[in-house]
Design a protein around this motif. Structure first.
Motif, PDB file in Angstrom:
ATOM      1  N   GLU A  43      -7.323  -2.670   6.034  1.00  0.00           N
ATOM      2  CA  GLU A  43      -6.229  -2.896   6.971  1.00  0.00           C
ATOM      3  C   GLU A  43      -4.958  -1.722   6.936  1.00  0.00           C
ATOM      4  O   GLU A  43      -4.571  -0.939   7.902  1.00  0.00           O
ATOM      5  N   ALA A  44      -4.798  -1.328   5.468  1.00  0.00           N
ATOM      6  CA  ALA A  44      -3.702  -0.305   5.281  1.00  0.00           C
ATOM      7  C   ALA A  44      -4.482   1.105   5.778  1.00  0.00           C
ATOM      8  O   ALA A  44      -3.629   1.820   6.225  1.00  0.00           O
ATOM      9  N   ALA A  45      -5.633   1.457   5.282  1.00  0.00           N
ATOM     10  CA  ALA A  45      -6.136   2.476   5.735  1.00  0.00           C
ATOM     11  C   ALA A  45      -6.269   2.776   7.129  1.00  0.00           C
ATOM     12  O   ALA A  45      -6.126   3.688   7.908  1.00  0.00           O
ATOM     13  N   GLU A  46      -6.796   1.705   7.851  1.00  0.00           N
ATOM     14  CA  GLU A  46      -6.734   1.570   9.411  1.00  0.00           C
ATOM     15  C   GLU A  46      -5.289   1.867   9.929  1.00  0.00           C
ATOM     16  O   GLU A  46      -5.115   2.624  11.160  1.00  0.00           O
ATOM     17  N   LEU A  47      -4.232   1.334   9.417  1.00  0.00           N
ATOM     18  CA  LEU A  47      -3.031   1.633   9.842  1.00  0.00           C
ATOM     19  C   LEU A  47      -2.511   3.292   9.890  1.00  0.00           C
ATOM     20  O   LEU A  47      -2.244   3.990  10.774  1.00  0.00           O
ATOM     21  N   THR A  81      -2.204  18.415   1.587  1.00  0.00           N
ATOM     22  CA  THR A  81      -2.431  19.197   2.767  1.00  0.00           C
ATOM     23  C   THR A  81      -2.589  18.373   3.950  1.00  0.00           C
ATOM     24  O   THR A  81      -2.513  18.873   5.028  1.00  0.00           O
ATOM     25  N   GLY A  82      -2.672  16.915   3.867  1.00  0.00           N
ATOM     26  CA  GLY A  82      -2.855  16.068   4.937  1.00  0.00           C
ATOM     27  C   GLY A  82      -4.341  15.964   5.481  1.00  0.00           C
ATOM     28  O   GLY A  82      -4.460  15.470   6.468  1.00  0.00           O
ATOM     29  N   GLU A  83      -5.315  16.658   4.756  1.00  0.00           N
ATOM     30  CA  GLU A  83      -6.616  16.309   5.116  1.00  0.00           C
ATOM     31  C   GLU A  83      -7.219  15.069   4.720  1.00  0.00           C
ATOM     32  O   GLU A  83      -8.008  14.549   5.537  1.00  0.00           O
ATOM     33  N   VAL A  84      -6.472  14.251   3.937  1.00  0.00           N
ATOM     34  CA  VAL A  84      -6.531  13.024   3.600  1.00  0.00           C
ATOM     35  C   VAL A  84      -5.696  12.290   3.206  1.00  0.00           C
ATOM     36  O   VAL A  84      -4.523  12.815   2.937  1.00  0.00           O
ATOM     37  N   ASP A  85      -5.935  10.803   3.422  1.00  0.00           N
ATOM     38  CA  ASP A  85      -4.945   9.967   2.917  1.00  0.00           C
ATOM     39  C   ASP A  85      -5.589   9.328   1.605  1.00  0.00           C
ATOM     40  O   ASP A  85      -6.822   9.086   1.775  1.00  0.00           O
ATOM     41  N   TYR A  86      -4.901   8.925   0.542  1.00  0.00           N
ATOM     42  CA  TYR A  86      -5.659   8.374  -0.521  1.00  0.00           C
ATOM     43  C   TYR A  86      -4.450   7.149  -0.927  1.00  0.00           C
ATOM     44  O   TYR A  86      -3.477   7.454  -1.305  1.00  0.00           O
ATOM     45  N   ASP A 117      -1.757   5.767  12.886  1.00  0.00           N
ATOM     46  CA  ASP A 117      -0.376   6.608  12.817  1.00  0.00           C
ATOM     47  C   ASP A 117      -0.746   8.051  13.001  1.00  0.00           C
ATOM     48  O   ASP A 117       0.250   8.647  13.419  1.00  0.00           O
ATOM     49  N   ARG A 118      -1.749   8.571  12.917  1.00  0.00           N
ATOM     50  CA  ARG A 118      -2.183   9.699  13.246  1.00  0.00           C
ATOM     51  C   ARG A 118      -2.639   9.835  14.710  1.00  0.00           C
ATOM     52  O   ARG A 118      -3.208  11.072  15.159  1.00  0.00           O
ATOM     53  N   GLY A 119      -2.688   8.779  15.379  1.00  0.00           N
ATOM     54  CA  GLY A 119      -2.948   8.819  16.846  1.00  0.00           C
ATOM     55  C   GLY A 119      -4.738   8.715  17.035  1.00  0.00           C
ATOM     56  O   GLY A 119      -5.029   8.872  18.105  1.00  0.00           O
ATOM     57  N   LEU A 120      -5.346   8.313  15.992  1.00  0.00           N
ATOM     58  CA  LEU A 120      -6.749   8.258  16.056  1.00  0.00           C
ATOM     59  C   LEU A 120      -7.001   6.735  16.401  1.00  0.00           C
ATOM     60  O   LEU A 120      -6.369   5.931  16.167  1.00  0.00           O
ATOM     61  N   ARG A 121      -8.132   6.572  17.136  1.00  0.00           N
ATOM     62  CA  ARG A 121      -8.532   5.282  17.408  1.00  0.00           C
ATOM     63  C   ARG A 121     -10.114   4.856  16.951  1.00  0.00           C
ATOM     64  O   ARG A 121     -10.674   3.865  17.435  1.00  0.00           O
ATOM     65  N   GLN A 122     -10.606   5.511  16.260  1.00  0.00           N
ATOM     66  CA  GLN A 122     -11.861   4.992  15.401  1.00  0.00           C
ATOM     67  C   GLN A 122     -11.856   5.227  13.793  1.00  0.00           C
ATOM     68  O   GLN A 122     -11.577   6.233  13.500  1.00  0.00           O
ATOM     69  N   ALA A 151       0.955  -1.155   0.115  1.00  0.00           N
ATOM     70  CA  ALA A 151       0.020  -0.086  -0.068  1.00  0.00           C
ATOM     71  C   ALA A 151       1.009   1.150  -0.123  1.00  0.00           C
ATOM     72  O   ALA A 151       1.892   1.370   0.652  1.00  0.00           O
ATOM     73  N   ARG A 152       0.448   2.249  -0.816  1.00  0.00           N
ATOM     74  CA  ARG A 152       1.368   3.428  -1.031  1.00  0.00           C
ATOM     75  C   ARG A 152       0.153   4.642  -1.199  1.00  0.00           C
ATOM     76  O   ARG A 152      -0.875   4.389  -1.509  1.00  0.00           O
ATOM     77  N   ASP A 153       0.726   5.767  -1.237  1.00  0.00           N
ATOM     78  CA  ASP A 153      -0.036   6.835  -1.753  1.00  0.00           C
ATOM     79  C   ASP A 153      -0.220   6.969  -3.015  1.00  0.00           C
ATOM     80  O   ASP A 153       0.494   6.228  -4.002  1.00  0.00           O
ATOM     81  N   LEU A 154      -1.663   6.872  -3.405  1.00  0.00           N
ATOM     82  CA  LEU A 154      -2.050   7.150  -4.781  1.00  0.00           C
ATOM     83  C   LEU A 154      -1.541   8.394  -5.313  1.00  0.00           C
ATOM     84  O   LEU A 154      -1.596   9.367  -4.507  1.00  0.00           O
ATOM     85  N   VAL A 155      -1.007   8.379  -6.492  1.00  0.00           N
ATOM     86  CA  VAL A 155      -0.702   9.596  -7.234  1.00  0.00           C
ATOM     87  C   VAL A 155      -1.233   9.791  -8.639  1.00  0.00           C
ATOM     88  O   VAL A 155      -1.748   8.934  -9.056  1.00  0.00           O
ATOM     89  N   HIS A 156      -0.954  10.987  -8.964  1.00  0.00           N
ATOM     90  CA  HIS A 156      -1.990  11.592 -10.152  1.00  0.00           C
ATOM     91  C   HIS A 156      -1.526  10.490 -11.477  1.00  0.00           C
ATOM     92  O   HIS A 156      -2.302  10.309 -12.226  1.00  0.00           O
ATOM     93  N   ALA A 157      -0.289  10.250 -11.426  1.00  0.00           N
ATOM     94  CA  ALA A 157       0.097   9.308 -12.697  1.00  0.00           C
ATOM     95  C   ALA A 157      -0.617   8.014 -12.581  1.00  0.00           C
ATOM     96  O   ALA A 157      -0.921   7.182 -13.637  1.00  0.00           O
TER      97      ALA A 157
END
Length: 162
Positions: A94-98, A42-47, A102-107, A10-16
């Motif tokens: 599971e990658a999204a949950e990780l 900007t860190g608002e989302v992970d894709y 990693d942001r310190g969130l639990r939900q 799992a990695r960040d999706l990029v425009h390409a």
């Protein structure tokens, strides 16, 4: 029966990547994903992109941190149709949950269309529990290229992350 094992990452999706993600939706949908990639900067989302060794995405999905404070909201999850029921959706969630942890969130939360029983079964198997229902809608591209409003009812689900 032949078994095939794919090593996934799992990695960040990029425009390409968008040029090879036509299986995930229409041009209109992918243009929306491109806008979400700007929010990722900007860190608002992970894709995320889930890829085998070829590094070509076979699944994609986002986590939005702006919808509800202290919660990572999974959305736009998709697995290549030819590869569904192979464990890739589980790997993506599971990658999204990780990322959320990693942001310190639990939900984690998500919405699943009530007609999508297959996806709902996956989320329940992964520990998500229904807590509400709500209507949702978005513009979708028709086969002739025009846009139409799609309306649906969704089940809202959440999971406490350890």
């Amino acid at each position: 029966m032949i078994s095939v094992v794919l090593k996934l990452s799992a990695r960040d999706l990029v425009h390409a990547d968008l040029a090879s993600c036509g299986w995930a939706g229409s041009d209109h949908h992918l243009a929306g994903v491109a806008k979400q990639l700007e929010r990722a900067r900007t860190g608002e989302v992970d894709y995320l992109a889930v890829c085998p060794a070829t590094d070509i995405p076979v699944a994609k999905g986002g986590v939005d941190y702006q919808i509800k404070e202290g919660v990572g909201t999974l959305w736009q999850l998709a697995v290549h149709p030819a590869l569904q029921s192979c464990g890739i959706g589980t790997f993506l969630v599971e990658a999204a949950e990780l990322r959320i942890r990693d942001r310190g969130l639990r939900q984690a939360e998500l919405a699943v269309e009530e007609s999508n029983l297959r996806a709902r079964a996956l989320y329940e198997r992964l520990g998500y529990v229904e807590y509400d229902r709500q209507p949702d809608s978005w513009d979708e591209q028709a086969p002739d290229g025009s846009l139409r409003r799609y309306e649906t009812m969704c089940t809202l689900m959440r999971k406490e992350l350890s």
